[in-house]
Design a protein around this motif. Structure first.
Motif, PDB file in Angstrom:
ATOM      1  N   LEU A  20      32.391  42.021  86.434  1.00  0.00           N
ATOM      2  CA  LEU A  20      32.656  43.089  87.407  1.00  0.00           C
ATOM      3  C   LEU A  20      31.732  42.977  88.607  1.00  0.00           C
ATOM      4  O   LEU A  20      32.153  43.190  89.751  1.00  0.00           O
ATOM      5  N   ALA A  21      30.477  42.649  88.363  1.00  0.00           N
ATOM      6  CA  ALA A  21      29.513  42.557  89.458  1.00  0.00           C
ATOM      7  C   ALA A  21      29.911  41.492  90.462  1.00  0.00           C
ATOM      8  O   ALA A  21      29.682  41.640  91.662  1.00  0.00           O
ATOM      9  N   ARG A  22      30.505  40.386  89.971  1.00  0.00           N
ATOM     10  CA  ARG A  22      30.897  39.332  90.897  1.00  0.00           C
ATOM     11  C   ARG A  22      32.387  39.378  91.235  1.00  0.00           C
ATOM     12  O   ARG A  22      32.919  38.450  91.837  1.00  0.00           O
ATOM     13  N   ARG A  23      33.026  40.484  90.825  1.00  0.00           N
ATOM     14  CA  ARG A  23      34.459  40.709  91.101  1.00  0.00           C
ATOM     15  C   ARG A  23      35.331  39.569  90.594  1.00  0.00           C
ATOM     16  O   ARG A  23      36.291  39.146  91.256  1.00  0.00           O
ATOM     17  N   ASP A  24      35.006  39.072  89.417  1.00  0.00           N
ATOM     18  CA  ASP A  24      35.778  38.002  88.790  1.00  0.00           C
ATOM     19  C   ASP A  24      36.861  38.653  87.930  1.00  0.00           C
ATOM     20  O   ASP A  24      36.681  38.887  86.728  1.00  0.00           O
ATOM     21  N   ILE A  25      37.999  38.965  88.550  1.00  0.00           N
ATOM     22  CA  ILE A  25      39.060  39.699  87.857  1.00  0.00           C
ATOM     23  C   ILE A  25      39.685  38.857  86.749  1.00  0.00           C
ATOM     24  O   ILE A  25      40.116  39.387  85.715  1.00  0.00           O
ATOM     25  N   GLY A  26      39.710  37.546  86.949  1.00  0.00           N
ATOM     26  CA  GLY A  26      40.223  36.675  85.886  1.00  0.00           C
ATOM     27  C   GLY A  26      39.416  36.831  84.614  1.00  0.00           C
ATOM     28  O   GLY A  26      39.979  36.935  83.510  1.00  0.00           O
ATOM     29  N   THR A  65      40.977  39.079  95.836  1.00  0.00           N
ATOM     30  CA  THR A  65      40.002  39.373  96.889  1.00  0.00           C
ATOM     31  C   THR A  65      40.375  40.570  97.754  1.00  0.00           C
ATOM     32  O   THR A  65      39.491  41.175  98.356  1.00  0.00           O
ATOM     33  N   THR A  66      41.666  40.922  97.822  1.00  0.00           N
ATOM     34  CA  THR A  66      42.051  42.017  98.724  1.00  0.00           C
ATOM     35  C   THR A  66      41.618  43.356  98.146  1.00  0.00           C
ATOM     36  O   THR A  66      41.622  43.568  96.921  1.00  0.00           O
ATOM     37  N   LEU A  67      41.238  44.260  99.042  1.00  0.00           N
ATOM     38  CA  LEU A  67      40.795  45.586  98.628  1.00  0.00           C
ATOM     39  C   LEU A  67      41.894  46.307  97.860  1.00  0.00           C
ATOM     40  O   LEU A  67      41.628  46.955  96.829  1.00  0.00           O
ATOM     41  N   GLN A  68      43.125  46.190  98.312  1.00  0.00           N
ATOM     42  CA  GLN A  68      44.239  46.878  97.657  1.00  0.00           C
ATOM     43  C   GLN A  68      44.397  46.424  96.205  1.00  0.00           C
ATOM     44  O   GLN A  68      44.577  47.244  95.302  1.00  0.00           O
ATOM     45  N   SER A  69      44.316  45.112  95.966  1.00  0.00           N
ATOM     46  CA  SER A  69      44.469  44.592  94.608  1.00  0.00           C
ATOM     47  C   SER A  69      43.291  44.998  93.725  1.00  0.00           C
ATOM     48  O   SER A  69      43.467  45.331  92.546  1.00  0.00           O
ATOM     49  N   LEU A  70      42.086  44.964  94.300  1.00  0.00           N
ATOM     50  CA  LEU A  70      40.912  45.380  93.535  1.00  0.00           C
ATOM     51  C   LEU A  70      41.026  46.847  93.122  1.00  0.00           C
ATOM     52  O   LEU A  70      40.662  47.221  91.995  1.00  0.00           O
ATOM     53  N   GLU A  71      41.534  47.676  94.019  1.00  0.00           N
ATOM     54  CA  GLU A  71      41.703  49.090  93.693  1.00  0.00           C
ATOM     55  C   GLU A  71      42.737  49.288  92.595  1.00  0.00           C
ATOM     56  O   GLU A  71      42.576  50.144  91.715  1.00  0.00           O
ATOM     57  N   LYS A  72      43.797  48.475  92.614  1.00  0.00           N
ATOM     58  CA  LYS A  72      44.814  48.570  91.558  1.00  0.00           C
ATOM     59  C   LYS A  72      44.240  48.199  90.202  1.00  0.00           C
ATOM     60  O   LYS A  72      44.527  48.853  89.189  1.00  0.00           O
ATOM     61  N   VAL A  73      43.415  47.149  90.166  1.00  0.00           N
ATOM     62  CA  VAL A  73      42.769  46.753  88.916  1.00  0.00           C
ATOM     63  C   VAL A  73      41.815  47.850  88.456  1.00  0.00           C
ATOM     64  O   VAL A  73      41.793  48.227  87.278  1.00  0.00           O
ATOM     65  N   CYS A  74      41.053  48.357  89.396  1.00  0.00           N
ATOM     66  CA  CYS A  74      40.075  49.408  89.100  1.00  0.00           C
ATOM     67  C   CYS A  74      40.769  50.636  88.497  1.00  0.00           C
ATOM     68  O   CYS A  74      40.351  51.161  87.460  1.00  0.00           O
ATOM     69  N   LEU A 151      26.888  33.384  92.168  1.00  0.00           N
ATOM     70  CA  LEU A 151      26.400  33.829  93.474  1.00  0.00           C
ATOM     71  C   LEU A 151      27.239  33.313  94.621  1.00  0.00           C
ATOM     72  O   LEU A 151      26.845  33.448  95.777  1.00  0.00           O
ATOM     73  N   GLY A 152      28.367  32.733  94.315  1.00  0.00           N
ATOM     74  CA  GLY A 152      29.168  32.122  95.363  1.00  0.00           C
ATOM     75  C   GLY A 152      29.497  33.054  96.509  1.00  0.00           C
ATOM     76  O   GLY A 152      29.348  32.691  97.673  1.00  0.00           O
ATOM     77  N   TYR A 153      29.938  34.272  96.181  1.00  0.00           N
ATOM     78  CA  TYR A 153      30.318  35.201  97.246  1.00  0.00           C
ATOM     79  C   TYR A 153      29.126  35.547  98.118  1.00  0.00           C
ATOM     80  O   TYR A 153      29.220  35.560  99.350  1.00  0.00           O
ATOM     81  N   TRP A 154      27.986  35.823  97.494  1.00  0.00           N
ATOM     82  CA  TRP A 154      26.816  36.275  98.253  1.00  0.00           C
ATOM     83  C   TRP A 154      26.211  35.138  99.067  1.00  0.00           C
ATOM     84  O   TRP A 154      25.694  35.367 100.164  1.00  0.00           O
ATOM     85  N   GLU A 155      26.275  33.928  98.537  1.00  0.00           N
ATOM     86  CA  GLU A 155      25.795  32.785  99.322  1.00  0.00           C
ATOM     87  C   GLU A 155      26.671  32.582 100.558  1.00  0.00           C
ATOM     88  O   GLU A 155      26.158  32.295 101.650  1.00  0.00           O
ATOM     89  N   SER A 156      27.973  32.757 100.392  1.00  0.00           N
ATOM     90  CA  SER A 156      28.866  32.609 101.546  1.00  0.00           C
ATOM     91  C   SER A 156      28.664  33.754 102.536  1.00  0.00           C
ATOM     92  O   SER A 156      28.772  33.563 103.748  1.00  0.00           O
ATOM     93  N   ALA A 157      28.358  34.955 102.008  1.00  0.00           N
ATOM     94  CA  ALA A 157      28.096  36.097 102.891  1.00  0.00           C
ATOM     95  C   ALA A 157      26.845  35.847 103.724  1.00  0.00           C
ATOM     96  O   ALA A 157      26.822  36.095 104.932  1.00  0.00           O
ATOM     97  N   ALA A 158      25.789  35.334 103.075  1.00  0.00           N
ATOM     98  CA  ALA A 158      24.549  35.039 103.803  1.00  0.00           C
ATOM     99  C   ALA A 158      24.797  33.990 104.881  1.00  0.00           C
ATOM    100  O   ALA A 158      24.284  34.093 106.005  1.00  0.00           O
TER     101      ALA A 158
END
Length: 439
Positions: A20-26, A65-74, A151-158
């Motif tokens: 959940l922390a890394r948003r790995d829905i798979g 990755t889309t906010l809409q899909s994440l909200e549906k899973v949530c 950390l892939g997402y956060w490294e790309s964000a940085a």
């Protein structure tokens, strides 16, 4: 969409927390299938994601990755919004204000609203408190023996933030940075091997350092120092001496630009020592800042020594080290630093040449850099006796800046020049008018 709530025991599972922390829905789907015996068809019904795609995601094929899909899973799996970095969901039980729990302060939407509102109001009151709270939370997490998984997402964000403002208002960049920094906090509390912990601290050092840079540019000296200290702590724990050197070199620019050259020189020398003997972007930055600090302090010989050091080193950097980011030392940045150092040293001939080159290399959106170069040129003109031209150049450069840029560093530099111009200088009144528009 019929919800399929995940059991509380599964939500508390360390593997689920990491996913959940890394948003790995798979990984979330696979754990729900394996540990809670929820079929892929049932997961599909609950999340409105096709069953075939649910299966593929569970096998590691693709991402959500889309906010809409994440909200549906949530919502479909009844996962608390904060676990996926989302706002509190409508179905989550509300807590009255007078019974607010300690965790409520971590609601990303609430924190985001406070920060955005505060930044729009000029960083005061509740906004500064929220800013400080975010930094303290990171400090607390760094003190724990914990790290994160992927950390892939956060490294790309940085990396993405590292390219600078790109014409955006500093306050907007700060707001976006803080949203992501807020999202990183839960990851710092996940137990992981030493290597993962170091990676997490490395990214944290980068992100905190960039928050500090923007705060510096906005004139928030105290908060900038606090965030640089957090960045330095993270960098030191990461074991990356060059990152630590970079943080100290950038921190030295706070006292450098706001009236404490001796403190700036001390920090810059420490950064230069940490960087070691090999050419690097961090070492070049440290020497450039040291040259400016000693020039301001009137230590001409020391300033010239560091000018020589950075000019020699700048020709030996690799293309990666010369990348045009906040972490690199590109030719354009080198000439901006040298413009200030040579201007302060009164070497106007060399200063004019490096200013021309800096402008030639500056991208169109580099609003702050171009304004600072113009103010350096104006300072050189004043030094050479052409005060009228100095007032004209500086007034025009400052007046053409968007309102969001007429604060902090640019205002400090412009005011410093204005105060050196005699009262009778032709054009000084126009310069005063430009300064008066952004008090």
């Amino acid at each position: 969409m019929s919800p399929a709530a995940l059991p509380a025991s599964l939500l508390a599972d360390r593997r689920m927390a990491a996913a959940l922390a890394r948003r790995d829905i798979g990984a979330v789907f696979q754990l729900a299938h394996d540990e809670a015996d929820i079929s892929f068809n049932r997961l599909s019904e609950a999340t409105a994601i096709k069953a075939e795609r649910v299966g593929k995601l569970a096998r590691g094929d693709g991402t959500v990755t889309t906010l809409q899909s994440l909200e549906k899973v949530c919502d479909g799996l009844r996962i608390p919004g904060r676990r996926l970095g989302l706002a509190t969901r409508p179905w989550e039980p509300s807590t009255p204000v007078h019974q607010r729990s300690d965790g409520d302060g971590d609601d990303p939407m609430k924190r985001r609203d406070v920060l955005r509102g505060a930044l729009a109001a000029g960083l005061a009151g509740p906004g500064l408190a929220a800013l400080t709270t975010t930094r303290h939370d990171i400090d607390t997490a760094l003190a724990a023996d914990a790290t994160t998984a992927d950390l892939g997402y956060w490294e790309s964000a940085a990396e993405r933030y590292g390219y600078g403002y790109h014409g955006q208002a500093p306050a907007d960049v700060l707001s976006d940075l803080l949203e992501d920094v807020d999202g990183m906090k839960p990851l710092l509390a996940l137990p992981q091997p030493v290597k993962g912990r170091r990676q997490m601290c490395h990214v944290t050092g980068q992100m905190a350092g960039m928050v500090a840079i923007v705060l510096h540019d906005l004139g928030q000296h105290r908060e900038a120092h606090g965030w640089f200290q957090t960045a330095a702590r993270a960098a030191e724990e990461s074991g990356d001496r060059l990152l630590h050197s970079w943080v100290l070199g950038r921190e030295a620019m706070v006292p450098l630009n706001y009236g404490a050259p001796q403190a700036a020189a001390k920090l810059a020398e420490k950064a230069r020592h940490l960087a070691g003997k090999q050419p690097s972007a961090a070492a070049a930055l440290a020497s450039a800042v040291a040259s400016r600090a000693y020039a301001i302090g009137g230590h001409t010989e020391k300033a010239l020594t560091f000018v020589t050091d950075v000019e020699t080193m700048s020709t030996r950097l690799t293309p990666q080290q010369q990348a045009d980011t906040w972490f690199g030392y590109p030719e354009q940045k080198h000439h901006v630093h040298m413009s200030q150092a040579l201007t302060l040293l009164g070497e106007t001939g060399r200063a004019y040449a490096t200013q021309a080159r800096a402008l030639e290399l500056s991208r169109a959106p580099s609003l702050m850099a171009r304004a600072l170069i113009a103010i350096d040129e104006a300072t050189c003109r004043a030094h050479d006796g052409d005060r009228e031209q100095a007032a004209h150049i500086a007034a025009q450069a400052y007046a053409e800046l968007p309102d969001s840029y007429r604060t902090g560093l640019t205002r400090t530099r412009a005011l410093a020049l204005y105060r050196t111009l005699p009262q009778q200088t032709h054009g000084r009144d126009l310069f005063a008018d430009a300064l008066a528009t952004a008090r």
